[in-house]
Design a protein around this motif. Structure first.
Motif, mmCIF file in Angstrom:
data_model
loop_
_atom_site.group_PDB
_atom_site.id
_atom_site.type_symbol
_atom_site.label_atom_id
_atom_site.label_comp_id
_atom_site.label_asym_id
_atom_site.label_seq_id
_atom_site.Cartn_x
_atom_site.Cartn_y
_atom_site.Cartn_z
ATOM 1 N N ALA A 271 11.147 13.160 48.980
ATOM 2 C CA ALA A 271 9.863 12.651 49.448
ATOM 3 C C ALA A 271 10.012 12.792 51.333
ATOM 4 C CB ALA A 271 9.433 11.199 49.025
ATOM 5 N N ARG A 272 8.951 12.850 52.004
ATOM 6 C CA ARG A 272 9.005 12.640 53.319
ATOM 7 C C ARG A 272 8.261 11.477 53.903
ATOM 8 N NH1 ARG A 272 5.504 16.637 54.889
ATOM 9 N NH2 ARG A 272 5.082 17.445 53.071
ATOM 10 N N LEU A 273 8.996 10.553 54.337
ATOM 11 C CA LEU A 273 8.474 9.396 54.815
ATOM 12 C C LEU A 273 8.334 8.898 56.389
ATOM 13 C CD1 LEU A 273 10.806 8.231 51.947
ATOM 14 C CD2 LEU A 273 8.699 6.607 52.119
ATOM 15 N N SER A 274 7.547 8.189 56.635
ATOM 16 C CA SER A 274 7.444 7.900 58.123
ATOM 17 C C SER A 274 6.840 6.225 57.899
ATOM 18 C CB SER A 274 6.580 8.611 58.936
ATOM 19 O OG SER A 274 5.071 8.665 58.496
ATOM 20 N N VAL A 275 7.426 5.743 59.218
ATOM 21 C CA VAL A 275 7.009 4.236 59.361
ATOM 22 C C VAL A 275 6.395 3.977 60.552
ATOM 23 C CG1 VAL A 275 8.129 1.968 59.568
ATOM 24 C CG2 VAL A 275 9.304 3.611 58.059
ATOM 25 N N ARG A 276 5.183 3.153 60.588
ATOM 26 C CA ARG A 276 4.518 2.671 61.653
ATOM 27 C C ARG A 276 4.350 1.608 61.569
ATOM 28 N NH1 ARG A 276 -0.367 6.083 64.226
ATOM 29 N NH2 ARG A 276 1.610 7.532 64.391
ATOM 30 N N GLY A 277 4.857 0.450 62.458
ATOM 31 C CA GLY A 277 4.666 -0.969 62.040
ATOM 32 C C GLY A 277 4.882 -1.533 60.690
ATOM 33 N N ASN A 278 4.288 -2.178 59.991
ATOM 34 C CA ASN A 278 4.107 -2.665 58.698
ATOM 35 C C ASN A 278 3.490 -1.762 57.739
ATOM 36 O OD1 ASN A 278 1.343 -3.274 59.119
ATOM 37 N ND2 ASN A 278 1.541 -5.263 58.260
ATOM 38 N N ALA A 279 3.470 -0.346 57.953
ATOM 39 C CA ALA A 279 2.960 0.523 56.859
ATOM 40 C C ALA A 279 3.987 1.772 56.942
ATOM 41 C CB ALA A 279 1.760 1.312 57.576
ATOM 42 N N VAL A 280 4.148 2.364 55.477
ATOM 43 C CA VAL A 280 4.922 3.575 55.381
ATOM 44 C C VAL A 280 4.165 4.451 54.567
ATOM 45 C CG1 VAL A 280 7.126 4.178 53.923
ATOM 46 C CG2 VAL A 280 6.891 1.855 54.837
ATOM 47 N N ARG A 281 4.376 5.589 55.392
ATOM 48 C CA ARG A 281 3.541 7.128 54.766
ATOM 49 C C ARG A 281 4.460 7.841 54.016
ATOM 50 N NH1 ARG A 281 -1.210 8.715 54.993
ATOM 51 N NH2 ARG A 281 -1.838 11.142 54.594
ATOM 52 N N ILE A 282 4.057 8.162 52.660
ATOM 53 C CA ILE A 282 4.913 9.182 51.888
ATOM 54 C C ILE A 282 4.073 10.350 51.776
ATOM 55 C CG2 ILE A 282 4.118 7.930 49.865
ATOM 56 C CD1 ILE A 282 7.064 8.777 48.709
ATOM 57 N N THR A 283 4.785 11.430 51.717
ATOM 58 C CA THR A 283 4.223 12.578 51.138
ATOM 59 C C THR A 283 5.139 13.481 50.585
ATOM 60 O OG1 THR A 283 3.045 12.895 53.423
ATOM 61 C CG2 THR A 283 3.238 14.839 52.363
ATOM 62 N N ALA A 284 4.537 14.061 49.365
ATOM 63 C CA ALA A 284 5.405 14.782 48.383
ATOM 64 C C ALA A 284 4.825 15.830 48.005
ATOM 65 C CB ALA A 284 5.816 13.651 46.988
ATOM 66 N N ASP A 285 5.185 16.959 48.019
ATOM 67 C CA ASP A 285 4.322 17.983 47.853
ATOM 68 C C ASP A 285 5.295 19.172 46.790
ATOM 69 O OD1 ASP A 285 4.526 19.099 51.235
ATOM 70 O OD2 ASP A 285 6.235 18.961 49.646
ATOM 71 N N ALA A 286 6.294 18.686 46.308
ATOM 72 C CA ALA A 286 6.889 19.331 45.195
ATOM 73 C C ALA A 286 7.548 18.632 44.002
ATOM 74 C CB ALA A 286 8.160 20.090 45.984
ATOM 75 N N ARG A 287 8.024 19.002 43.033
ATOM 76 C CA ARG A 287 8.816 18.270 42.285
ATOM 77 C C ARG A 287 9.808 17.477 42.771
ATOM 78 N NH1 ARG A 287 11.291 21.952 37.212
ATOM 79 N NH2 ARG A 287 12.452 20.202 36.401
ATOM 80 N N PRO A 288 10.118 16.330 42.076
ATOM 81 C CA PRO A 288 11.193 15.323 42.803
ATOM 82 C C PRO A 288 12.444 16.114 42.753
ATOM 83 C CG PRO A 288 9.702 14.055 41.336
ATOM 84 C CD PRO A 288 9.464 15.775 41.067
ATOM 85 N N ARG A 289 13.317 15.813 43.601
ATOM 86 C CA ARG A 289 14.609 16.359 43.446
ATOM 87 C C ARG A 289 15.486 15.268 42.721
ATOM 88 N NH1 ARG A 289 14.721 18.349 49.138
ATOM 89 N NH2 ARG A 289 15.735 16.527 49.777
ATOM 90 N N PRO A 290 16.401 15.549 42.097
ATOM 91 C CA PRO A 290 17.342 14.599 41.308
ATOM 92 C C PRO A 290 18.189 13.742 42.322
ATOM 93 C CG PRO A 290 18.472 16.884 41.305
ATOM 94 C CD PRO A 290 17.002 17.109 41.791
ATOM 95 N N ILE A 291 18.478 12.460 41.815
ATOM 96 C CA ILE A 291 19.273 11.756 42.465
ATOM 97 C C ILE A 291 20.781 11.691 41.721
ATOM 98 C CG2 ILE A 291 19.922 9.520 43.546
ATOM 99 C CD1 ILE A 291 16.889 8.885 43.585
ATOM 100 N N HIS A 292 21.841 12.324 42.495
ATOM 101 C CA HIS A 292 23.043 12.375 41.784
ATOM 102 C C HIS A 292 23.477 11.279 40.937
ATOM 103 C CE1 HIS A 292 27.355 13.562 41.155
ATOM 104 N NE2 HIS A 292 27.521 12.806 41.647
ATOM 105 N N LYS A 293 23.582 10.180 41.913
ATOM 106 C CA LYS A 293 23.911 8.803 41.189
ATOM 107 C C LYS A 293 23.042 7.655 41.690
ATOM 108 C CE LYS A 293 27.868 5.959 39.796
ATOM 109 N NZ LYS A 293 29.085 5.781 40.473
ATOM 110 N N LEU A 294 22.288 6.717 41.014
ATOM 111 C CA LEU A 294 21.307 5.913 41.476
ATOM 112 C C LEU A 294 21.960 4.636 40.803
ATOM 113 C CD1 LEU A 294 18.796 5.249 42.910
ATOM 114 C CD2 LEU A 294 17.578 5.442 40.558
ATOM 115 N N GLU A 295 22.434 3.845 41.669
ATOM 116 C CA GLU A 295 23.107 2.552 41.023
ATOM 117 C C GLU A 295 22.552 1.045 41.500
ATOM 118 O OE1 GLU A 295 27.774 1.221 40.308
ATOM 119 O OE2 GLU A 295 27.120 3.076 41.397
ATOM 120 N N THR A 296 22.048 0.458 40.742
ATOM 121 C CA THR A 296 21.376 -0.971 40.941
ATOM 122 C C THR A 296 22.323 -2.047 41.468
ATOM 123 O OG1 THR A 296 21.443 -1.905 38.828
ATOM 124 C CG2 THR A 296 19.603 -0.606 39.192
ATOM 125 N N ASN A 297 22.000 -2.779 42.381
ATOM 126 C CA ASN A 297 22.934 -3.896 42.690
ATOM 127 C C ASN A 297 22.270 -5.121 43.586
ATOM 128 O OD1 ASN A 297 25.407 -5.268 42.649
ATOM 129 N ND2 ASN A 297 26.556 -3.668 42.684
#
Ligand code: UD1
Length: 418
Positions: A271-297
């Motif tokens: 995803a492409r993300l940009s922050v302005r003040g208390n807003a976040v803009r996300i743009t996604a134009d393709a299939r998501p890419r995998p995340i090699h390892k996503l770990e909760t904590n």
């Protein structure tokens, strides 16, 4: 009983405003017991979990009423009624109320909250912490009976930085003589919000957001008006949905620092993300890419409450991801529903291997817990064809009208009676 009907495959576009945080509002409502004056919680979300907490408050003799989005709670007198399992069964975090009742009344009786869909959820840290403040606690056939007649402040070392135990102890110490210190406290933003709320009532809590919190007890707390923090998990849910469906959305009313662990992983997922003040803009134009390892904590790491939504997003990724769940032992139950949609997910103990597929298809699905339910909605929005999601009451525990949020962004989603 209601269901959600979702015709997937449409991108999400536009802007949306995030509700205030359920997990901040719940302990704040519990903390209203600390004062006999009225408290107004502004922009309080309308959620099943909030209703369940308010029912517990009313059972204790408090009044609680919504005026539009503002909730007024008044605990002029607190009745020491047993909070029975009918009430605690509706809200696993009902145990959070123990600290404030004890602080105000020096006695409390509450049924054991029991297990839940995502894990056992023991309460040993809550109990040992309160015992550290000299509360005598016995279990009488499932009712936890607390005698705080000799309660006194002290230093509590938590074996694990539990969010709920930290909040309980902060409330327990708020009206005690002297200084209560919590060592290895949880550092989640909701802890900071609770500290700020107690301080807005005239309390003296310092160090929240760090590992050592000091609570200097005061004689009396007073009423106030308070707006809880924005819901970082709702924000993350919308962002993950956009990365799953494609599109471009501005998410307003967020604290970007609170969701840094989420936005950094979304970038990894393409995803492409940009922050302005208390807003976040996300743009996604393709299939998501995998995340090699996503770990909760624990915070500031990636939150367990976002794990299912990311799994749904990664189900369509252009490769394989590994998800490790470190907080709850049984939090992959929803994956069997994603598999019905064509996802390729293998779960062993606390690890899920998600082999991304090029497309998911619609299916009849059942939500069995809150965030797992949100994951099903994301997968259905990204899938081809129609899905029907049952078990909406679980989703309503934490999302204020989830179908309105996604419909306003262009998703084909509506609610219907079963
Ligand atoms: C809070 C959140 C929940 C989130 C969780 C972790 C609220 C209302 N809920 O839950 O959405 O998923 O934080 O970020 O704020 N544990 C024990 N003994 C205890 C207490 C907890 O072993 O006495 C264990 C739990 O089983 C779990 C881990 O500690 O494995 C984390 O629990 P905790 O931080 O206490 O979560 P909650 O406060 O219940």
């Amino acid at each position: 009983m209601q269901k959600l009907i979702i015709d997937g495959g449409l991108p999400l576009n536009g802007e949306t405003e995030i509700q205030t945080a359920k997990n901040a509002a719940l302990p704040i409502i519990a903390a209203c017991i600390l004062t006999d004056e009225p408290v107004t919680i502004e922009n309080c979300p309308h959620l099943n979990d909030i209703d369940a907490m308010l029912n517990i408050m009313r059972h204790l003799g408090c009044t609680a009423e919504f005026f539009g989005d503002n909730l007024t709670v008044c605990c002029r007198d607190v009745a020491l009624n047993v909070i029975n399992s009918d009430l605690t069964g509706k809200l696993r975090s009902s145990i959070f109320i123990l600290g404030s009742i004890l602080s105000r009344c020096r006695r409390a009786y509450i049924s054991h909250p029991g297990g839940c869909e995502i894990g056992l959820r023991p309460i040993d840290l809550h109990i040992s912490g309160l015992k550290g403040l000299s509360v005598k606690i016995v279990d009488d056939c499932g009712v936890i009976c607390c005698d705080g007649t000799d309660m006194k402040s002290g230093v509590i070392n938590l074996d694990f930085a539990s969010v709920g135990a930290t909040e309980n102890l902060m409330m327990a110490g708020a009206l005690l003589d002297g200084e209560t210190v919590i060592v290895n406290a949880a550092r989640e933003p909701e802890i900071v919000d609770l500290a700020e709320f107690i301080n807005a009532m005239g309390g003296d809590v310092r160090g929240a957001g760090g590992s050592v919190i000091s609570i200097r007890g005061v004689k009396k707390l007073h009423g106030c008006a308070y707006t809880p923090m924005p819901d970082r998990i709702c924000a993350g849910t919308v962002l993950a949905a956009v990365n799953a469906t494609g599109g471009s959305v501005t998410v307003k009313n967020v604290v970007p620092d609170h969701i840094f662990g989420i936005t950094e992983r979304l970038k990894k997922a393409g995803a492409r993300l940009s922050v302005r003040g208390n807003a976040v803009r996300i743009t996604a134009d393709a299939r998501p890419r995998p995340i090699h390892k996503l770990e909760t904590n624990v915070y500031p790491a990636f939150p367990t409450d976002m794990q299912p939504q990311f799994c749904a997003m990664l189900a369509r990724a252009s490769g394989s991801s590994v998800i490790v769940e470190n907080l709850f032992e049984n939090r992959f139950g929803y994956t069997s529903e994603l598999v019905k949609m064509g996802a390729s997910i293998t779960v062993k103990d606390r690890i899920a291997v998600v082999n991304g597929v090029s497309s998911l298809h619609g299916a009849t699905l059942k939500a069995c817990d809150l965030r797992g339910g949100a994951a099903l909605v994301i997968a259905a929005l990204a899938a081809e064809g129609r899905s029907v999601v049952y078990g909406v009451e679980h989703i309503d525990r934490g999302y204020e009208c989830i179908e309105r949020t996604f419909a306003e962004l262009g998703g084909a989603i509506h609610r219907a009676e079963v």
